[in-house]
Design a protein around this motif. Structure first.
Motif, PDB file in Angstrom:
ATOM      1  N   THR A  17       0.832  -1.206   0.000  1.00 50.10           N
ATOM      2  CA  THR A  17       0.000   0.000   0.000  1.00 50.10           C
ATOM      3  C   THR A  17       0.864   1.252   0.000  1.00 50.10           C
ATOM      4  O   THR A  17       0.577   2.229  -0.709  1.00 50.10           O
ATOM      5  CB  THR A  17      -0.930   0.020   1.226  1.00 50.10           C
ATOM      6  OG1 THR A  17      -1.735  -1.170   1.232  1.00 50.10           O
ATOM      7  CG2 THR A  17      -1.846   1.245   1.194  1.00 50.10           C
ATOM      8  N   GLY A  20       2.239   1.914  -3.473  1.00 51.82           N
ATOM      9  CA  GLY A  20       1.206   2.477  -4.347  1.00 51.82           C
ATOM     10  C   GLY A  20       0.883   3.916  -4.003  1.00 51.82           C
ATOM     11  O   GLY A  20       0.795   4.774  -4.886  1.00 51.82           O
ATOM     12  N   ALA A  59      -8.595   0.202 -11.033  1.00 54.33           N
ATOM     13  CA  ALA A  59      -8.025  -0.448  -9.855  1.00 54.33           C
ATOM     14  C   ALA A  59      -8.693  -1.793  -9.589  1.00 54.33           C
ATOM     15  O   ALA A  59      -8.024  -2.778  -9.252  1.00 54.33           O
ATOM     16  CB  ALA A  59      -8.164   0.466  -8.635  1.00 54.33           C
ATOM     17  N   SER A  62      -7.381  -4.200 -12.172  1.00 58.73           N
ATOM     18  CA  SER A  62      -5.998  -4.583 -11.872  1.00 58.73           C
ATOM     19  C   SER A  62      -5.928  -5.529 -10.681  1.00 58.73           C
ATOM     20  O   SER A  62      -5.165  -6.509 -10.687  1.00 58.73           O
ATOM     21  CB  SER A  62      -5.154  -3.338 -11.587  1.00 58.73           C
ATOM     22  OG  SER A  62      -5.086  -2.499 -12.718  1.00 58.73           O
ATOM     23  N   ALA A  63      -6.716  -5.244  -9.634  1.00 61.19           N
ATOM     24  CA  ALA A  63      -6.705  -6.097  -8.448  1.00 61.19           C
ATOM     25  C   ALA A  63      -7.222  -7.497  -8.764  1.00 61.19           C
ATOM     26  O   ALA A  63      -6.655  -8.503  -8.323  1.00 61.19           O
ATOM     27  CB  ALA A  63      -7.549  -5.457  -7.348  1.00 61.19           C
ATOM     28  N   TYR A 195      -1.034   3.214  -8.512  1.00 58.64           N
ATOM     29  CA  TYR A 195      -1.392   1.890  -7.998  1.00 58.64           C
ATOM     30  C   TYR A 195      -1.002   0.772  -8.956  1.00 58.64           C
ATOM     31  O   TYR A 195      -0.971  -0.405  -8.573  1.00 58.64           O
ATOM     32  CB  TYR A 195      -2.882   1.801  -7.677  1.00 58.64           C
ATOM     33  CG  TYR A 195      -3.804   2.150  -8.820  1.00 58.64           C
ATOM     34  CD1 TYR A 195      -4.112   1.221  -9.800  1.00 58.64           C
ATOM     35  CD2 TYR A 195      -4.375   3.410  -8.906  1.00 58.64           C
ATOM     36  CE1 TYR A 195      -4.950   1.550 -10.847  1.00 58.64           C
ATOM     37  CE2 TYR A 195      -5.208   3.745  -9.945  1.00 58.64           C
ATOM     38  CZ  TYR A 195      -5.503   2.807 -10.912  1.00 58.64           C
ATOM     39  OH  TYR A 195      -6.330   3.132 -11.961  1.00 58.64           O
ATOM     40  N   ILE A 198       1.709  -1.620  -7.722  1.00 57.21           N
ATOM     41  CA  ILE A 198       1.403  -2.780  -6.883  1.00 57.21           C
ATOM     42  C   ILE A 198       1.198  -4.019  -7.753  1.00 57.21           C
ATOM     43  O   ILE A 198       1.684  -5.110  -7.440  1.00 57.21           O
ATOM     44  CB  ILE A 198       0.150  -2.512  -6.020  1.00 57.21           C
ATOM     45  CG1 ILE A 198       0.385  -1.291  -5.126  1.00 57.21           C
ATOM     46  CG2 ILE A 198      -0.196  -3.728  -5.171  1.00 57.21           C
ATOM     47  CD1 ILE A 198      -0.853  -0.809  -4.402  1.00 57.21           C
ATOM     48  N   ALA A 199       0.466  -3.844  -8.877  1.00 62.13           N
ATOM     49  CA  ALA A 199       0.236  -4.975  -9.769  1.00 62.13           C
ATOM     50  C   ALA A 199       1.527  -5.456 -10.414  1.00 62.13           C
ATOM     51  O   ALA A 199       1.745  -6.657 -10.586  1.00 62.13           O
ATOM     52  CB  ALA A 199      -0.777  -4.595 -10.851  1.00 62.13           C
ATOM     53  N   ILE A 216      -4.216  -2.177  -3.410  1.00 62.97           N
ATOM     54  CA  ILE A 216      -4.583  -1.307  -4.527  1.00 62.97           C
ATOM     55  C   ILE A 216      -5.719  -0.371  -4.137  1.00 62.97           C
ATOM     56  O   ILE A 216      -5.648   0.852  -4.334  1.00 62.97           O
ATOM     57  CB  ILE A 216      -4.963  -2.139  -5.759  1.00 62.97           C
ATOM     58  CG1 ILE A 216      -3.708  -2.765  -6.381  1.00 62.97           C
ATOM     59  CG2 ILE A 216      -5.686  -1.286  -6.804  1.00 62.97           C
ATOM     60  CD1 ILE A 216      -3.972  -3.650  -7.580  1.00 62.97           C
TER      61      ILE A 216
END
Length: 407
Positions: A17, A20, A59, A62-63, A195, A198-199, A216
């Motif tokens: 976190t 991101g 987001a 992506s998550a 963010y 993070i991916a 994310i």
């Protein structure tokens, strides 16, 4: 000796976190509101909400994808797995070129605040130092990101608290049309794109199915709260016209509020934000380049992972070297629109990929993927014409080069 090509899972929810949020609260929050206000006037907050909604759709896509495919590469990997190699390459190429240019912009922004008059050599030095930090492992990257993020949040909260009592809005707030609002939303999207880091770090996250969605959405939610607070403060204190003309809005807002001596704090915050974003950008681009190299979409030697520190050292050094060349030779003050175009293409592929996922992998309804895809396309094509033209041209060059190599 066998070359290592797999990364180690070291990051928890807090670390992911922070990376991101540190990416999103980069130099953009100190600079992007002025060009956005020039396009949208007082409706810049409407543009911010539009950009935030499109970012939320992206987001969730992506998550959902990262939880199903927890390996490095982000949408480059997702596009390949779900839609096919060409779609994956389009996303990966857009990410690499757009974010490499953004690295240069972040480095130059840092140098402009930290050492006016010595921007290029200081920017290059910052790139070298942060590339070395990244080469010593992702946990050190996360630690430094958290330190820089703390500095930025203290500066932003302090600026808002000191400036709001001086609120005295003036000027005509709503003089722009819908196109100006959409252009501003596209420019503001630049500030939300962090963010993605993070991916791209999915292969280094512990318990990715649980950690990645939380990280994310947590990072995006935190960034939205900060952006709204800063945007409201800038509009109420400076007004839309003065905000549109400002080269350093957060410094100007303190001056108007009667605290000119504290603008040095804004310089420190802007420098820390730029460094934090630059650090995370180099990390994310290196991982995407490594993933593309694994599939021979970039030179294969970039796929090697350092056996001691568990990082794609060759890819990160290549990214750092490219950014150094850019900061020494290129004028990248107009990079925001170009970067936004590339990243919007990247997320359009992410939404299309998430839409194609089976029910067993779904976490959010498909209509969010449709809304995200349409939003990305609309914001991309309504950016300033020069940004669209250059962005489309560079993407086309990459696609033609891949076609020539694969023929």
């Amino acid at each position: 000796m066998v070359a290592v090509t797999q990364l180690t899972r070291r990051l928890g929810t807090v670390d992911a976190t922070a990376i991101g949020l540190g990416s999103m609260l980069g130099a953009g929050v100190f600079a992007v509101f002025a060009p956005a206000a020039a396009s949208a006037g007082g409706a810049v907050l409407v543009a911010l909400v539009i950009a935030g909604f499109v970012a939320y759709c992206n987001a969730t896509a992506s998550a959902q994808l990262a939880a199903a495919y927890p390996a490095s590469g982000g949408t480059y990997l997702f596009g390949r797995e779900v839609l096919g190699p060409w779609w994956g390459f389009l996303a990966g190429w857009g990410f690499v070129i757009g974010k490499t240019a953004s690295c240069a912009a972040m480095a130059l922004t840092f140098a402009a605040y930290a050492a006016p008059g010595w921007e290029r050599p200081i920017a290059a030095a910052a790139v070298v130092v942060l590339t070395v930090v990244n080469c010593f492992g992702i946990t050190r990257t996360a630690l430094l990101t958290k330190v820089l993020l703390s500095v930025v949040l203290i500066v932003l909260v302090g600026t808002v608290a000191l400036a709001l009592p001086a609120a005295a809005p003036a000027g005509d707030w709503f003089t722009r049309g819908p196109l100006g609002v959409l252009q501003a939303a596209g420019l503001l999207f630049f500030a939300f794109a962090g963010y993605a880091r993070i991916a791209t770090l999915s292969e280094e996250v512990r318990e990715p199915t649980r950690t990645i969605p939380r990280a994310i959405l947590g990072a995006l939610g935190g960034a939205m709260v900060v952006y709204l607070a800063v945007g409201v403060t800038l509009l109420l204190v400076l007004g839309p016209d003065r905000l549109a003309e400002s080269k350093a809005p957060l410094a100007d807002v303190l001056t108007v509020a009667g605290h000119p001596g504290l603008t040095i704090a804004v310089r420190i915050g802007a420098a820390a934000a730029s460094l934090g974003a630059l650090l995370a950008l180099i990390t994310g681009i290196g991982r995407t380049a490594m993933a593309m190299a694994r599939n021979r979409d970039l030179p294969p030697f970039l796929a090697t992972v350092d056996s001691r520190f568990g990082v794609p050292r060759r890819a990160e050094v290549a990214v750092g070297a490219t950014v150094c060349v850019l900061v020494l030779l290129a004028d990248l003050r107009g990079v925001v629109g170009f970067s936004s175009f590339g990243v919007l293409v990247y997320y359009a592929v992410a939404n299309a990929s998430a839409y194609r996922q089976p029910v067993s992998e779904r976490r959010w309804p498909r209509w969010l993927n449709v809304a995200g895809f349409v939003g990305c396309v609309v914001l991309a094509v309504t950016l300033p014409f020069g940004s669209v033209l250059i962005g489309a041209g560079v993407l086309a060059v990459g696609l033609l080069a891949r076609l020539a190599i694969r023929s």
